[in-house]
Motif scaffolding. Sequence first.
Motif, PDB file in Angstrom:
ATOM      1  N   GLY A 115       0.806  -1.214   0.000  1.00  7.63           N
ATOM      2  CA  GLY A 115       0.000   0.000   0.000  1.00  7.63           C
ATOM      3  C   GLY A 115       0.840   1.266   0.000  1.00  7.63           C
ATOM      4  O   GLY A 115       0.482   2.278  -0.604  1.00  7.63           O
ATOM      5  N   ILE A 116       1.975   1.221   0.685  1.00  2.39           N
ATOM      6  CA  ILE A 116       2.797   2.418   0.793  1.00  2.39           C
ATOM      7  C   ILE A 116       4.061   2.314  -0.059  1.00  2.39           C
ATOM      8  O   ILE A 116       4.922   3.192  -0.010  1.00  2.39           O
ATOM      9  CB  ILE A 116       3.172   2.709   2.266  1.00  2.39           C
ATOM     10  CG1 ILE A 116       3.804   1.476   2.916  1.00  2.39           C
ATOM     11  CG2 ILE A 116       1.953   3.133   3.058  1.00  2.39           C
ATOM     12  CD1 ILE A 116       4.423   1.764   4.272  1.00  2.39           C
ATOM     13  N   GLY A 117       4.171   1.238  -0.838  1.00  3.07           N
ATOM     14  CA  GLY A 117       5.279   1.124  -1.774  1.00  3.07           C
ATOM     15  C   GLY A 117       6.648   1.004  -1.124  1.00  3.07           C
ATOM     16  O   GLY A 117       7.634   1.518  -1.642  1.00  3.07           O
ATOM     17  N   GLU A 118       6.725   0.326   0.034  1.00  4.86           N
ATOM     18  CA  GLU A 118       8.027   0.143   0.681  1.00  4.86           C
ATOM     19  C   GLU A 118       8.301  -1.346   0.865  1.00  4.86           C
ATOM     20  O   GLU A 118       7.382  -2.140   1.030  1.00  4.86           O
ATOM     21  CB  GLU A 118       8.055   0.817   2.066  1.00  4.86           C
ATOM     22  CG  GLU A 118       7.770   2.298   2.078  1.00  4.86           C
ATOM     23  CD  GLU A 118       8.909   3.159   1.533  1.00  4.86           C
ATOM     24  OE1 GLU A 118       9.967   2.609   1.165  1.00  4.86           O
ATOM     25  OE2 GLU A 118       8.722   4.389   1.453  1.00  4.86           O
ATOM     26  N   LEU A 152       2.380   9.171   5.513  1.00  6.04           N
ATOM     27  CA  LEU A 152       2.980   8.996   4.183  1.00  6.04           C
ATOM     28  C   LEU A 152       4.081  10.025   3.954  1.00  6.04           C
ATOM     29  O   LEU A 152       5.154   9.729   3.438  1.00  6.04           O
ATOM     30  CB  LEU A 152       1.924   9.188   3.095  1.00  6.04           C
ATOM     31  CG  LEU A 152       1.124   7.971   2.649  1.00  6.04           C
ATOM     32  CD1 LEU A 152       0.036   8.403   1.679  1.00  6.04           C
ATOM     33  CD2 LEU A 152       2.021   6.926   1.994  1.00  6.04           C
ATOM     34  N   ARG A 153       3.784  11.269   4.339  1.00  3.53           N
ATOM     35  CA  ARG A 153       4.745  12.354   4.145  1.00  3.53           C
ATOM     36  C   ARG A 153       6.037  12.064   4.923  1.00  3.53           C
ATOM     37  O   ARG A 153       7.132  12.322   4.433  1.00  3.53           O
ATOM     38  CB  ARG A 153       4.121  13.670   4.606  1.00  3.53           C
ATOM     39  CG  ARG A 153       4.805  14.896   4.063  1.00  3.53           C
ATOM     40  CD  ARG A 153       4.031  16.157   4.419  1.00  3.53           C
ATOM     41  NE  ARG A 153       2.687  16.159   3.884  1.00  3.53           N
ATOM     42  CZ  ARG A 153       1.589  16.492   4.582  1.00  3.53           C
ATOM     43  NH1 ARG A 153       1.691  16.845   5.847  1.00  3.53           N
ATOM     44  NH2 ARG A 153       0.398  16.469   4.029  1.00  3.53           N
ATOM     45  N   LEU A 161       7.399   9.353   5.423  1.00  3.71           N
ATOM     46  CA  LEU A 161       8.219   8.335   4.756  1.00  3.71           C
ATOM     47  C   LEU A 161       9.232   8.965   3.802  1.00  3.71           C
ATOM     48  O   LEU A 161      10.196   8.326   3.408  1.00  3.71           O
ATOM     49  CB  LEU A 161       7.341   7.372   3.951  1.00  3.71           C
ATOM     50  CG  LEU A 161       6.425   6.433   4.716  1.00  3.71           C
ATOM     51  CD1 LEU A 161       5.628   5.579   3.736  1.00  3.71           C
ATOM     52  CD2 LEU A 161       7.223   5.536   5.640  1.00  3.71           C
ATOM     53  N   GLU A 162       9.011  10.209   3.392  1.00  3.70           N
ATOM     54  CA  GLU A 162       9.919  10.862   2.442  1.00  3.70           C
ATOM     55  C   GLU A 162      11.259  11.195   3.092  1.00  3.70           C
ATOM     56  O   GLU A 162      12.234  11.450   2.416  1.00  3.70           O
ATOM     57  CB  GLU A 162       9.331  12.179   1.922  1.00  3.70           C
ATOM     58  CG  GLU A 162       7.965  12.082   1.289  1.00  3.70           C
ATOM     59  CD  GLU A 162       7.998  11.547  -0.118  1.00  3.70           C
ATOM     60  OE1 GLU A 162       8.916  10.785  -0.456  1.00  3.70           O
ATOM     61  OE2 GLU A 162       7.076  11.899  -0.880  1.00  3.70           O
ATOM     62  N   ARG A 191      -7.882   9.918   7.903  1.00  2.00           N
ATOM     63  CA  ARG A 191      -7.306  10.156   6.578  1.00  2.00           C
ATOM     64  C   ARG A 191      -6.110  11.101   6.681  1.00  2.00           C
ATOM     65  O   ARG A 191      -5.073  10.897   6.065  1.00  2.00           O
ATOM     66  CB  ARG A 191      -8.330  10.858   5.683  1.00  2.00           C
ATOM     67  CG  ARG A 191      -9.310   9.963   5.028  1.00  2.00           C
ATOM     68  CD  ARG A 191     -10.177  10.828   4.118  1.00  2.00           C
ATOM     69  NE  ARG A 191     -10.824   9.995   3.123  1.00  2.00           N
ATOM     70  CZ  ARG A 191     -11.238  10.426   1.943  1.00  2.00           C
ATOM     71  NH1 ARG A 191     -11.063  11.696   1.594  1.00  2.00           N
ATOM     72  NH2 ARG A 191     -11.817   9.632   1.086  1.00  2.00           N
ATOM     73  N   ALA A 192      -6.309  12.180   7.458  1.00  2.00           N
ATOM     74  CA  ALA A 192      -5.244  13.179   7.594  1.00  2.00           C
ATOM     75  C   ALA A 192      -4.017  12.537   8.241  1.00  2.00           C
ATOM     76  O   ALA A 192      -2.880  12.817   7.856  1.00  2.00           O
ATOM     77  CB  ALA A 192      -5.728  14.352   8.425  1.00  2.00           C
ATOM     78  N   LEU A 245      -3.158   9.411   8.002  1.00  6.20           N
ATOM     79  CA  LEU A 245      -2.535   8.582   6.976  1.00  6.20           C
ATOM     80  C   LEU A 245      -1.637   9.440   6.074  1.00  6.20           C
ATOM     81  O   LEU A 245      -0.490   9.090   5.791  1.00  6.20           O
ATOM     82  CB  LEU A 245      -3.613   7.882   6.135  1.00  6.20           C
ATOM     83  CG  LEU A 245      -3.133   7.179   4.859  1.00  6.20           C
ATOM     84  CD1 LEU A 245      -2.193   6.027   5.197  1.00  6.20           C
ATOM     85  CD2 LEU A 245      -4.317   6.651   4.044  1.00  6.20           C
ATOM     86  N   GLY A 246      -2.165  10.596   5.633  1.00  4.80           N
ATOM     87  CA  GLY A 246      -1.390  11.496   4.775  1.00  4.80           C
ATOM     88  C   GLY A 246      -0.119  11.967   5.468  1.00  4.80           C
ATOM     89  O   GLY A 246       0.957  11.996   4.861  1.00  4.80           O
TER      90      GLY A 246
END
Lengths: 431, 441
Positions: free
Chosen positions: A10-13, A366-367, A369-370, A359-360, A362-363
Motif C-alpha cells: 500500500g505504501i510502496g516500501e 505517508l509524508r 516516509l519521504e 485520513r489526515a 494517513l497522509g
Amino acid sequence: MKMQKHEYTGIGETLYSAVLDNGLEVRVVPKKDFSTCYAAFATRYGGAHRRFSVDGRKLDTPAGVAHYLEHKMFDLPNGDNALAILSANGADPNAFTSAEMTCYYFQCTESFEENLKMLLHFVSTPYFTDETVQKEQGIIAQEIRMGEDNPGMVVYYRLLEMLYAHHPVRDRVAGSVESIAEITAQTLYDCHRVFYAPSNMVLCVEGDVDPESVVRIAEDVLPKEKAPVPKADFGEREGILPAETRRTLEMEVSAPQFLIGVKLARPESGAAFQRENIVAALAMRMLCGSSSPFFTRLYAGGLLNMDFDYEIDSPADTFMVIVGGESRDPEQVLEAFQKEAQRVAAEGFDEGYFTRSRRASLGARLRALEDFDSMCVALASGVLEGYCALDSFALLESVTAEDCRRFVAENLTPERMALSVIRPKVREAEN
Amino acid sequence: MEYSRSELMPGVFLSHLRSDKFKTACMSLNLLTQLSRETASMNALIPNVLARGTTRYPDMEQLSARFDELYGAAVEPVNRRIGEVHCIGFFASFPEPAFLPGGEALLGEMCSLMADMLLSPNTRGGLLLPQYVDSEKEKLMELIRSRVNDKRSYAVQRCLEEMCCCEDYAVSRFGTLEDCEAIHYKKLTRYYREILRKSPVELFYCGRASLQEVEGAFRDALAGMPRGEIDYDIGTDLRMNALEDQPRYFEEQMDVTQGKLVLGFRLGSCMEDPDRAAIHVFNAVYGSGVNSKLFMNVREKLSLCYYASSAVILRKGLMIVSSGISFDKFESAKGEILAQLEAVRSGDITGEELTCAKRAVASDLRAAMDSQGELEGYWLSQALDGLDYGPTELAGLVEDVTKEDVMKIAESVELDLVYFLCGEDDADPEDEGEDDEDAEA
C-alpha cells in the motif's frame, strides 16, 4: 545470512530484516532513484540508563555518561577523528543522545559502503584517555550551560520533574556540571562494554543499497560474540498521578511558554504499545490538533498561536502526552483543555470528524516516509521497543472513534495533568 | 527529473519538476514584491490572514476539515525574503494518487483551494475581516517579540540589520512592531488588491503530474486573478564594500550565560561576476563543516568557542561568521577567526582541505535532489535569478574549482561589522574559559 523480506504494498516500501549471530538487529529499506543513502547505528543506552545490572553486578553511574560517551566515541586510537574522516569522505555524519538511546548516523551520496564500515568501526572501537576525557569536560559543561539559556529545554525538564518523582528520565541527558566531573575514562570503558554490545544495538539503512551487503559488512566489522543484554533499573514503578502539578519560573523570554503533561500507563507488549501510541496520536489530533475545534477556537480567541503542538513520547519505559506552546495565559489554556477533554470523554468524537482525521493521519504518515532521517530513527526506536514502525499504516486502519474517546476519558482527567510555565522576566524600571 | 518553465498568464510563471520518486507532491505559490520597510509587515500578514478562511470554507475549522478530507493535505502560509525580494504565498503538499486507498488525484482540488485562499478570502463588503486581521496582527507581533528567545539567530539577525542599515536588506521579513501595530484592515485590503494585480507570481510544482496537467489545473484555478501592469522592477542591490573604512562595532547586553560573536562580511568584487561554485567551496574551506578552518582551529585546536561557522548569503553578496564564546574570549576569538580568513587568502589550503570542501558541497547539492522542500527553494531562487541549471549541474561545476579560485574569493571578502551579544555588566563574568557546545557531535 538470509534476510527476511516484507513488502508493504500500500505504501510502496519493502523492508529487509535480519538478526545477526552476535544479536545485532538489521533493517534495510532499499530506495531506487534516490542518490542519498542514510545509515543509523543505535544502542539502547541513553541518559536514563544510570543504574543497571550486568554479570550480576549492580552499577550506579553519574548523570550524563551516555551523552559524554557519544562525544568521545569519535576519537580513534590512531589519533584520528571519525567525524572528520566521514566528512572528508563527503558524508554528513552526526549523533544524538536521548533519554533512551544513543544514535550515530550519516547521510551520503557516494562511497556508501566505505562510510558504513567507518560508522560501524568507530562506534565499536572505544578509545579514551584521562587526558581526552578531561578535555571534553569544559566542552560539555558549556553545552549544559547553553541548555540553561534555552527556555524550551528548561520548561520541558521542569515538566518531567513534576510528572516523575524519581524516574531517571528527570535528569538532563547531558547531566550537570557537577555530575560530569565524576566521569573518568574507566566509566566510559565500562559503559561502552555493557551497552555497545551488538546484542543491545540496531542498524537501520535506507537508500539505493543491496541489503545483503549491509549485513555482510556488519558481520565483518563488528564483534562476533553475543554478549548478554544489560538490564536497566529505572527504579520502582511510579503511580499514574504526577508528583507535582504546577511550576513556574521566570526567564528572558518574550511571552509565557508552557507545557501540559500527562503520564500514561504503558502496555507491556511491543504490539499493544505501538497500537496505544497510534490511538493516542489520533485522539490528540482530534482533541487539540490544528483542525480541532479546541485549537481553532483558542487560536481565533488569541490564546494560542501556531507554536502550539502535542506529542506522544515514551523515553526509557515511560509513556506520556505533552501539549504546549506559547500563550499569554497558560492557566486559561489548561482550563479550556481540561473542559474539552471532559466534553469529548462524555460525547465521544463525531464519526465524520473521526474518518477525515484518520485520513489526515494517513497522509501525514505517508509524508514522513519521504524523510530518510525520520524513517531510520523511527525504525530503530521500533526495534528497541519491540515493534515495526511500518506496521503503523495497517494499525491505523484498525483504530476506531471509540478507541480514541476511551483514551481521552481514561487519561486526560484534571488530576492527571501537570503544568510547567516559563514567564517573561519582570524588569524593574524599564528604560 | 525534468524541469521546465512557462508563463501561464501575464506575470504568472510556473516551474514544473516532474519526478516519480516521491510519495507526495508539493507546490508553492509566491507573490513577489520589493522588500521594504513600508510593506514588510503587511506582506507578512497577508498569507496568514488569507489562510483564516475562504468564501467556500469561511473559517479555519472548515478549511482545515477540507484539508483533512484530502488526506491531511497541508497548505501553509509562507513568508521568505530571498535577497531583497519579499516572497509571500503558500506551500502545499499532498499524497500522490498511487498511495491512496481510492487512487484519488488531488491536484485539481489542491490548486483550486490554494487559488481560493489567494483570490477569494472570507471578506465582508469586499474588505478582509477585521477580526482576522487583528488576530493575525497580534500573533505577528508576538512572533517579532519572540526573536529574542533564540540568542544564536537573534545575534545573526542583529548583525545583518546593522551591517545593511542603509539597504533594504536591513528590513526583516516580518517588519517591525510599530509598522505591524499600525496596520488597519482597510489599508491592508487595499494593499492586498494592489499586489494581486501588480506582483509577479512564481508557481512551483514537483510530482508525478505532467506539465500539461499542472498548467491546466493552475490556469483553471487562477482564471479569475486580476492582472494589471506587472511590476518587474524587483531585485537585490549589491554593495561590494564595507560601509566605513574601519569595520564597525556593535555591542548589546542581555541576561545570558554565553556570548555570541557575529562577524559580517561583504563578499566584495567577486560578486561582479559571481562564480557560485567557487564561493560555495570557499565557504566550506573557511567555515562550514567539521573539516573547515574555523571548526578545526578556532574550535577544536584553540578551544576559543563553543561553535563557529560561516555561511554565505549569495544573493546579497554577504558572509556571516557566527560563534558562541565566553565573554572574556572576545578578542582572541575574533583575532583567530580573521587569521583563518587570512590563511585562506594566502593560499594556506592543503589538497585534503580542498577535496573535503568540494566533496561536502557537491554532496549537499546532490542530496537536494532527494528533498522536495530543498528543490522548491532551489528552483524559486534560480527563477528569481533567471538561471536554469539544476543542483546536479552545479555539483559538476564544483568539481572544477581550484585552490586559486578559492583564494580569489577570499581575497575579495571584506569585514564590515562586528556584533557582540554579551552579559549584563552586573552579571558574573563567565570565566570558565573552556569551549564548546555542539549539540550534535
